[in-house]
Design an enzyme around this catalytic site. Structure first.
Site, PDB file in Angstrom:
ATOM      1  CE1 TYR A 126      -4.160  -1.729   0.116  1.00 30.07           C
ATOM      2  CE2 TYR A 126      -2.927  -3.259   1.490  1.00 30.07           C
ATOM      3  CZ  TYR A 126      -4.028  -2.968   0.715  1.00 30.07           C
ATOM      4  OH  TYR A 126      -5.008  -3.903   0.551  1.00 30.07           O
TER       5      TYR A 126
ATOM      6  CE1 TYR B 294      -7.403  -6.291   3.452  1.00 27.25           C
ATOM      7  CE2 TYR B 294      -6.634  -7.933   5.025  1.00 27.25           C
ATOM      8  CZ  TYR B 294      -6.470  -7.235   3.843  1.00 27.25           C
ATOM      9  OH  TYR B 294      -5.384  -7.503   3.047  1.00 27.25           O
TER      10      TYR B 294
ATOM     11  CG  ASP C 243     -10.371 -13.987   7.854  1.00 29.48           C
ATOM     12  OD1 ASP C 243      -9.355 -14.376   8.456  1.00 29.48           O
ATOM     13  OD2 ASP C 243     -10.336 -13.164   6.914  1.00 29.48           O
TER      14      ASP C 243
ATOM     15  CE  LYS D  30      -2.218 -10.569   8.713  1.00 29.61           C
ATOM     16  NZ  LYS D  30      -3.554 -10.245   8.239  1.00 29.61           N
TER      17      LYS D  30
HETATM   18  C1  LIG Z   1      -4.112 -10.324   6.928  1.00 27.24           C
HETATM   19  C2  LIG Z   1      -5.460 -10.873   6.787  1.00 27.24           C
HETATM   20  C3  LIG Z   1      -5.849 -11.604   5.652  1.00 27.24           C
HETATM   21  C4  LIG Z   1      -4.924 -11.805   4.468  1.00 27.24           C
HETATM   22  O1  LIG Z   1      -3.781 -12.521   4.798  1.00 27.24           O
HETATM   23  P1  LIG Z   1      -2.481 -12.391   3.860  1.00 27.24           P
HETATM   24  O2  LIG Z   1      -1.526 -13.408   4.441  1.00 27.24           O
HETATM   25  O3  LIG Z   1      -1.988 -10.983   3.997  1.00 27.24           O
HETATM   26  O4  LIG Z   1      -2.890 -12.720   2.474  1.00 27.24           O
HETATM   27  C5  LIG Z   1      -7.122 -12.111   5.608  1.00 27.24           C
HETATM   28  N1  LIG Z   1      -7.991 -11.919   6.620  1.00 27.24           N
HETATM   29  C6  LIG Z   1      -7.652 -11.231   7.726  1.00 27.24           C
HETATM   30  C7  LIG Z   1      -8.650 -11.076   8.819  1.00 27.24           C
HETATM   31  C8  LIG Z   1      -6.379 -10.669   7.843  1.00 27.24           C
HETATM   32  O5  LIG Z   1      -6.066  -9.953   8.923  1.00 27.24           O
END
Ligand SMILES: *Cc1c(COP(=O)(O)O)cnc(C)c1O
Length: 426
Positions: free
Chosen positions: A20, A147, A248, A277
């Protein structure tokens, strides 16, 4: 001894895209040469206390002896081997652990390469599930301020304003967005908070393959902490209408909110769970999608006969070995005390910051502290000011936030909150 050449910042500015970041007017980048524990070391020798865990991932700090040893041991055996027609102990150990520690009912694991890909996989599982059942459904219901990543399907369920949907018009499928929860995590629950979600599901459920949301914490879409009852109601409504629920937990999984998984705050199990992550403790990229066996079996009973996805680096042994060591560290359960101590300290130290004129609100949960400002920050100035204070904190928009490694000490955490106070008190 020869001196190491300086990091070529001019090349970086002219040729390398950062997340970004503009190539026309690139923001300054700080050259890091080493990272140990909670410290990032800059090329000039400056040590910064890390408040970001490299975007939720480095939960045990950098260069952790167990994680580094696990990587080295695995590297001597094999770094990678294809997963098609081949299996290996690091993947089996990891999937066993994931099945054991994730909310009940989740027992079939798909290993993927990144968070965004995990979201793609989860959405595809839901689509193939309904296709196999002979009632194809093509819509997803999600929340404003959510997100879910930067790839196309992930973007299509990400808040339209934050992800600039208008630019990708014609490429992005249109999904359904319910109002984001207004009731904060610590607020009194207000039953009206679920109305919009409930109405949208009631009116569209025949077309909806799944609901996808971030449980309890909406991260990159605004750092919002919402009420567990909202999530409980979502689970009840999904059950009522027979719609799949995708959680997620890519940002918050593995202890960040004070529970191993944020779904536990509402005592619910999703039908499909995405983690990423912190899965490898911030060492390398790896994600996983865990679903129920009956959902996986339904997907594979359809016309395709299998799930149509298979990344080249699926089940990468090196990443799995490090993830295993990461989960072993979590199994020792120190994280619970560490995160509880961080939460207590944030509760004590953030209200002082809330007294500053620039600050609209402070909020916290587990090892997450958020300071929402009235105005967006000046990135160049504030980044330099934090570095001058000896800390690494990277705000966005009107949000200054920290999610430090769990191993941070009380005095190091105070350095972070004091730096925030100093920098915002101008
Ligand atoms: C960071 C994130 C993603 C995307 O993960 P990347 O490894 O950056 O592709 C998806 N969902 C949530 C909630 C996130 O914080």
């Amino acid at each position: 001894m020869q001196k190491q050449p300086d990091i070529d910042l001019a090349f970086d500015q002219q040729h390398i895209w950062h997340p970004y970041t503009s190539t026309v007017a690139p923001l300054p980048c700080y050259p890091v040469t080493e990272a140990n524990g909670v410290y990032l070391t800059l090329e000039n020798g400056t040590q910064l206390i890390d408040g970001m865990s490299s975007w939720w991932s480095a939960i045990h700090g950098y260069n952790n002896p167990q994680l580094t040893a696990a990587a080295k041991t695995q590297l001597d055996k094999m770094s990678h081997v294809m997963f098609g027609g081949i299996t290996h102990q690091p993947a089996i150990d990891l999937c066993k652990k994931l099945v054991a520690i994730t909310p009940s009912g989740l027992d079939t694991v798909f290993l993927a390469d990144s968070g965004s890909v995990a979201v793609e996989v989860a959405l595809k599982i839901a689509l193939q599930y309904w296709h196999a059942k002979g009632e194809p459904r093509a819509k997803f219901l999600t929340l404003s301020h959510g997100y879910h990543g930067d790839t196309f399907a992930a973007m299509s369920v990400t808040d339209p304003d934050n992800s600039m949907h208008s630019i990708y018009k014609g490429f992005l499928p249109q999904h359904i967005f319910a109002d984001s929860p207004q009731c904060g995590f610590w607020d009194q629950w207000d039953e009206n908070d679920i109305d919009d979600f409930s109405n949208k599901l009631a009116h569209n459920h025949q077309h909806i393959a799944a609901v996808i949301l971030e449980p309890i914490v909406q991260g990159a879409g605004g750092m919002r902490l919402y009420h567990p009852t909202y999530l409980r109601r979502v689970r009840e409504l999904c059950d009522h209408y027979g719609v799949l629920l995708i959680a997620d937990e890519i940002a918050v999984g593995f202890g960040r909110t004070g529970k191993l998984f944020a779904c536990e705050h509402a005592e619910i199990s999703p039908d499909i769970l995405c983690v990423g992550k912190a899965l490898t403790g911030g060492y390398m990229t790896l994600s996983a999608v865990i679903t129920q066996k009956n959902i996986a079996d339904t997907v594979c009973s359809g016309e395709a006969g299998c799930f149509m996805h298979g990344p080249t680096f699926m089940g990468n042994p090196l990443a799995c070995a490090v993830a295993n060591a990461n989960l072993e560290l979590l199994e020792q359960n120190k994280w619970q005390q560490q995160v509880a101590a961080i939460e207590n300290q944030l509760a004590n130290e953030l209200p002082h910051i809330a007294t500053l004129e620039k600050v609209k609100q402070v909020r916290w949960l587990g090892a997450i502290g958020i300071i929402e400002l009235h105005q967006p920050v000046d990135m160049v100035a504030i980044q330099q000011a934090f570095v001058n204070e000896g800390v690494w904190i990277r705000p966005f928009g009107r949000l200054v936030y920290i999610m430090p490694p769990y191993i941070i000490t009380a005095s190091q955490l105070s350095s972070l909150t004091q730096a925030i106070y100093q920098v915002l008190n101008i």
